[in-house]
Every structure is written in structure tokens, then in C-alpha cells.
Scaffold this active site. Structure first.
Site, PDB file in Angstrom:
ATOM      1  N   ASP A 117      15.280  43.061 -51.854  1.00  0.00           N
ATOM      2  CA  ASP A 117      14.933  42.718 -50.469  1.00  0.00           C
ATOM      3  C   ASP A 117      13.430  42.858 -50.217  1.00  0.00           C
ATOM      4  OD1 ASP A 117      15.485  41.909 -47.906  1.00  0.00           O
ATOM      5  OD2 ASP A 117      16.092  43.896 -47.198  1.00  0.00           O
ATOM      6  N   ASN A 165      23.239  34.695 -45.455  1.00  0.00           N
ATOM      7  CA  ASN A 165      21.909  34.065 -45.604  1.00  0.00           C
ATOM      8  C   ASN A 165      21.911  32.580 -45.222  1.00  0.00           C
ATOM      9  OD1 ASN A 165      21.005  36.145 -48.451  1.00  0.00           O
ATOM     10  ND2 ASN A 165      20.397  36.369 -46.310  1.00  0.00           N
TER      11      ASN A 165
END
Ligand code: IPE
Ligand code: IPE
Ligand code: MG
Length: 269
Positions: free
Chosen positions: A34, A82
Site C-alpha cells: 500500500d 479497487n
């Protein structure tokens, strides 16, 4: 090599690697990679620049973890959530998977790495599906190391699918409700046959699981790195391993059954 010829970075990595107990290397490491977008934005670049840089880091971490003796690396590349990003970013990420895989698959195979994709690949283009399937087929018998790439993966969706499969088997009479147990659930998961992660690393300082491997992480050790994924490297990976090795994995038990004083401390009358 003369010591003064070693770069400070290399020197730091040698010092860190000396702290690692080679007999207690986690067999399975999972990573939530991330921070790509923030890394790029901080530099005034589009988010895509961070995703490109993130690929180079993944390549390094595959090598580092394999050389260290880990057997399985599972990375979160694209979550079911996402898709809610702007189309442009979603398209960029999906094209990036295809481009990188085509470019790297021969080396992955030469390194005797088995690659597996975990998640629902149905919504992807015919082309991408065929690249994913052929990469899995090519590397199926490789034994040195397994790389699981979670794409269009969501832990809740995975558990829902398991529940549907078990419900079907129950309705058809193949199994009785009383036969539903952890073993059966494990065998229906997308990760069937893969040992649960020993260590979960999340980069960028975020302290959440974000729908990753909800069932499988039940007893994984969690390490949060403050470093954004494009800045993550061998030394950060070593730090995670050293921290992991300082943990006492109790699995609900007590610290050390070998230590009699501890064993008896709560129960003596
Ligand atoms: C991780 O980086 C990569 C993916 C989720 C595909 P992000 O894109 O989430 O970057 P940040 O967290 O917004 O910085
Ligand atoms: C998790 O990161 C998914 C991947 C790394 C692929 P996100 O950036 O999507 O997670 P949130 O939104 O911060 O929870
Ligand atoms: Mg993020």
C-alpha cells in the site's frame, strides 16, 4: 571486499541480516502493498507513477524473500473494492498486470517460481485471462517458491462463495450440516492447499486488513511498516522478519510450555 568499499546501504543490510535467525524464517509471508498513490502524489507525479515503481519493489521482494528461505509470498495487487477508483486508474492497473506478467514470466519460470492468481478473474479481458492462465500453467510444477497474486480478491466475497458451495453440497445431500468444519471450509477457499500466512506486512502505516485473507489471517503476526510501498526494500523486509522473530506465537496457549514455572504459575493451589 575491503570494508570501506561497501556502500552504507549494503552495510546496513548486512547488519540487519546478521540479526536474522535463519532457523526461524516465516514460511509464508503475505503483503498488503500500500501507498503507491501517496508516494507519487508527494513527488507531484500521477498515481500511475507510484504503481510502476511498486512493480520494481515487488520484483526485489520476491528475490529477497526467496533467498531468505521463505516458501510462499502472497501479495494483494487489486481488491474487489479497487473497482471504485476512477476508470483511468483501474484501466492503468489492469494493463500494468498484463504488461508486467508478459515481460517477467520467463524469468519467474527460470527462477523455478510457481505463480498463482487468487481472486475472481472473470471480469478481466480475454487477453488478460489467457495471460494469467498460461502463466499458471507454465509454472505449475515449479518447486522453489510460490508467488500468489491476489487480483480482484476480497475476503468476504471468498467466504460467501465457500458458504454457497457448502450450501449446495448440503442441499444435494453430499454432506450433512454437522460435517461442516474448518477443514471443509479450508478446502473450499481459493487458497486451498496453502498454509496460512505466518506474517502479514502492510506498508504505508495503515492499520487495517482491507478485506484481505479474512479467514487465513486468524493467527498471522501483523507487522505495519510506515514506509510507502515504492520505498520498501530489502532492509525494510529484514526489519519485518526480525520483528516477527521477536514475537511469541501462542495460538491461544501460554508463553512456553517448556518452562515449568510458567506452566504451574496459574494453577498451583
Ligand atoms: C496500493 O497503493 C496499490 C493498490 C491498491 C492497487 P494505493 O494505490 O492504494 O496507494 P495509496 O494508498 O492511495 O497511497
Ligand atoms: C488494499 O489497499 C488493496 C491493495 C493493496 C491491493 P487499499 O488502498 O485499496 O485499501 P484502503 O482503501 O486503504 O483500505
Ligand atoms: Mg491504498
Amino acid at each position: 571486499m575491503r570494508l570501506e568499499n561497501i556502500s552504507p546501504k549494503k552495510n546496513r543490510n548486512i547488519k540487519l541480516s546478521n540479526q536474522i535467525d535463519m532457523k526461524r524464517i516465516p514460511e509464508h509471508v503475505a503483503i498488503i502493498m500500500d501507498g503507491n498513490g501517496r508516494w507519487a502524489s508527494k513527488r507531484g507525479f500521477p498515481r500511475s507513477y507510484g504503481h510502476n515503481q511498486g512493480v520494481n519493489v515487488l520484483k526485489e521482494i520476491i528475490k529477497v524473500s526467496k533467498n531468505l528461505g521463505c516458501k510462499v509470498l502472497t501479495v494483494y495487487a487489486f481488491s474487489t473494492e479497487n473497482w471504485s477508483r476512477p476508470n483511468k486508474e483501474v484501466d492503468f492497473l489492469i494493463n500494468l498486470f498484463e504488461k508486467v506478467l508478459k515481460k517477467e514470466i520467463d524469468e519467474i519460470h527460470q527462477e523455478s517460481i510457481k505463480i498463482k492468481f487468487i481472486g475472481d478473474i472473470l471480469p478481466f479481458s480475454k487477453n488478460l485471462k489467457s495471460v494469467l492462465n498460461s502463466s499458471e500453467a507454465l509454472t505449475r510444477n515449479n518447486k522453489s517458491f510460490t508467488l500468489n497474486v491476489c487480483v480482484n480478491y476480497g475476503g468476504r466475497q471468498e467466504i460467501v462463495k465457500v458458504a454457497q458451495e457448502i450450501a449446495k453440497k448440503s442441499v444435494s445431500g453430499e454432506i450433512k450440516p454437522s460435517e461442516v468444519n474448518e477443514e471443509l471450509i479450508n478446502s473450499e477457499l481459493l487458497t486451498q492447499g496453502v498454509k496460512d500466512p505466518d506474517l502479514l506486512i502492510r506498508t504505508s502505516g495503515e492499520k487495517r486488513i482491507s478485506n484481505f485473507l479474512l479467514w487465513q489471517l486468524a493467527y498471522s503476526e501483523i507487522y505495519i511498516s510506515e514506509v510507502l510501498w515504492p520505498d520498501f526494500d530489502e532492509s525494510e523486509f529484514f526489519k519485518a522478519i526480525i520483528d516477527y522473530q521477536s514475537r511469541n506465537r501462542r495460538f491461544g496457549g501460554i508463553e512456553s510450555l517448556a518452562n515449568d514455572s510458567l506452566k504451574d504459575s496459574c494453577c498451583s493451589t
